[in-house]
Write an enzyme that holds these catalytic residues in place. Structure first.
Site, PDB file in Angstrom:
ATOM      1  N   GLY A   1     -18.344  20.090   4.485  1.00  0.00           N
ATOM      2  CA  GLY A   1     -19.558  20.868   4.665  1.00  0.00           C
ATOM      3  C   GLY A   1     -19.740  21.369   6.076  1.00  0.00           C
ATOM      4  O   GLY A   1     -20.367  22.405   6.307  1.00  0.00           O
TER       5      GLY A   1
ATOM      6  N   GLU B   1     -12.370  17.686   0.603  1.00  0.00           N
ATOM      7  CA  GLU B   1     -13.143  17.227  -0.554  1.00  0.00           C
ATOM      8  C   GLU B   1     -12.279  16.704  -1.698  1.00  0.00           C
ATOM      9  O   GLU B   1     -12.695  15.810  -2.449  1.00  0.00           O
ATOM     10  CB  GLU B   1     -14.035  18.363  -1.083  1.00  0.00           C
ATOM     11  CG  GLU B   1     -15.217  18.726  -0.204  1.00  0.00           C
ATOM     12  CD  GLU B   1     -14.891  19.817   0.802  1.00  0.00           C
ATOM     13  OE1 GLU B   1     -15.843  20.407   1.338  1.00  0.00           O
ATOM     14  OE2 GLU B   1     -13.696  20.071   1.065  1.00  0.00           O
TER      15      GLU B   1
ATOM     16  N   ALA C   1     -20.554  16.408   4.530  1.00  0.00           N
ATOM     17  CA  ALA C   1     -21.796  16.031   3.878  1.00  0.00           C
ATOM     18  C   ALA C   1     -21.959  14.522   3.925  1.00  0.00           C
ATOM     19  O   ALA C   1     -21.023  13.783   4.202  1.00  0.00           O
ATOM     20  CB  ALA C   1     -21.790  16.509   2.436  1.00  0.00           C
TER      21      ALA C   1
ATOM     22  N   GLU D   1     -17.847  24.480   6.186  1.00  0.00           N
ATOM     23  CA  GLU D   1     -18.578  25.474   5.402  1.00  0.00           C
ATOM     24  C   GLU D   1     -19.812  25.980   6.137  1.00  0.00           C
ATOM     25  O   GLU D   1     -20.129  27.172   6.093  1.00  0.00           O
ATOM     26  CB  GLU D   1     -18.958  24.864   4.047  1.00  0.00           C
ATOM     27  CG  GLU D   1     -17.748  24.666   3.155  1.00  0.00           C
ATOM     28  CD  GLU D   1     -18.028  23.806   1.947  1.00  0.00           C
ATOM     29  OE1 GLU D   1     -17.639  24.189   0.836  1.00  0.00           O
ATOM     30  OE2 GLU D   1     -18.648  22.733   2.109  1.00  0.00           O
TER      31      GLU D   1
END
Length: 297
Positions: free
Chosen positions: A147, A170, A104, A150
């Site tokens: 992300g 993270e 992200a 993911e």
């Protein structure tokens, strides 16, 4: 850089095969009524049609395809456009050779507060892609971290280039995966490996490890990756689309409901497909020893 998504489980009430068939038929007709054209004005992605396959390429090279909010909004828009286009049967999402998505956009989120993220359902719009009916293949070259990992796991099939790297770092930023990493990763690689990856933030999987653990379906030479993903997507796109989309939903149900309920969903979908012209064509073609010609009806 990392990003995340909270993917709500959606459980629909069980119904009869006639109702399922009628609902699918209605949805299919509604999608036929939509005239979908590709939007060439995207800022953070590129789109291209290859036969019956829609190709989405993440395009923030200077940021290693960091998943800012606007990028994911564009991904959702492109996915919905392809989902409503009856000439498209499957979708491929890819990035660059260096990075599928390095995570992200940390600069975008670093000053957020709890109240802001909660009230605005931060990352909630990522969950929209799990409502896409058509199969999505992730073609992952380079980094798929946070992300990015993911996003790949939200797709239905993952193909990896030989230099692909998967991870959930993270924890190093004082947070945890927020886009399904703690839920989908454990189902893909098992509890122990998922715990090690997420709790340390240091353990990444290379392409070979990801293949051995079942996170990816195939490892492909870097230069051949997208073509191989498009090839598989093309095979899927030429199957009966009612069957393909019901199969996708049935498989996804296995992660959401008890085995007994999942088996019932599967049986209802199976029975419903006997109300389609494609079932008659497929079985008659088999009996007559010829190739089937599906019309998605």
């Amino acid at each position: 850089m990392l990003r995340t998504l909270i993917s709500p489980s959606i459980t629909r009430p069980l119904t009869s095969n006639k109702v399922v068939a009628r609902a699918f038929s209605t949805a299919y007709i509604q999608r036929q009524a939509v005239t979908a054209t590709e939007d060439k004005s995207y800022t953070h992605i590129l789109t291209e049609t290859k036969g019956k396959v829609g190709l989405i390429t993440l395009n923030r090279p200077k940021a290693l395809n960091a998943l800012c909010s606007d990028l994911f909004t564009e991904v959702n828009q492109a996915l919905k456009t392809y989902d409503s286009n009856d000439n498209i049967g499957a979708i491929v999402i890819t990035g660059s050779k260096k990075a599928f998505a390095a995570g992200a956009d940390i600069k975008e989120m670093k000053d957020n507060t709890f109240v802001d993220t909660y009230k605005n359902n931060f990352l909630g719009h990522w969950a929209e892609m799990i409502e896409i009916k058509k199969p999505i293949i992730a073609a992952v070259n380079g980094y798929a971290l946070g992300g990015g990992c993911e996003l790949a796991m939200m797709c239905d099939i993952i193909y990896a280039g030989e230099k692909a790297v998967f991870g959930q770092p993270e924890i190093k930023l004082g947070v945890i995966p927020g886009a399904g990493g703690s839920q989908r990763l454990v189902k893909a690689v098992g509890k122990s490996k998922a715990m090690e990856m997420i709790l340390t933030g240091n353990v990444n999987l290379n392409a070979s490890e990801a293949l051995n653990l079942g996170l990816v379906s195939k490892v492909v030479p870097i230069d051949d990756l997208v073509d191989e993903a498009v090839k598989t997507a093309g095979v899927i796109a030429n199957m009966s689309q009612p069957s393909v989309q019901m199969a996708k939903e049935a498989i996804n149900k296995s992660f959401e409901v008890p085995l007994s309920a999942g088996l019932r969903w599967e049986r209802i979908f199976f029975q419903s497909l006997f109300g389609t012209a494609d079932q008659k064509e497929g079985m008659n073609a088999f009996a007559e020893k010829r190739a089937a010609t599906f019309t998605n009806k």
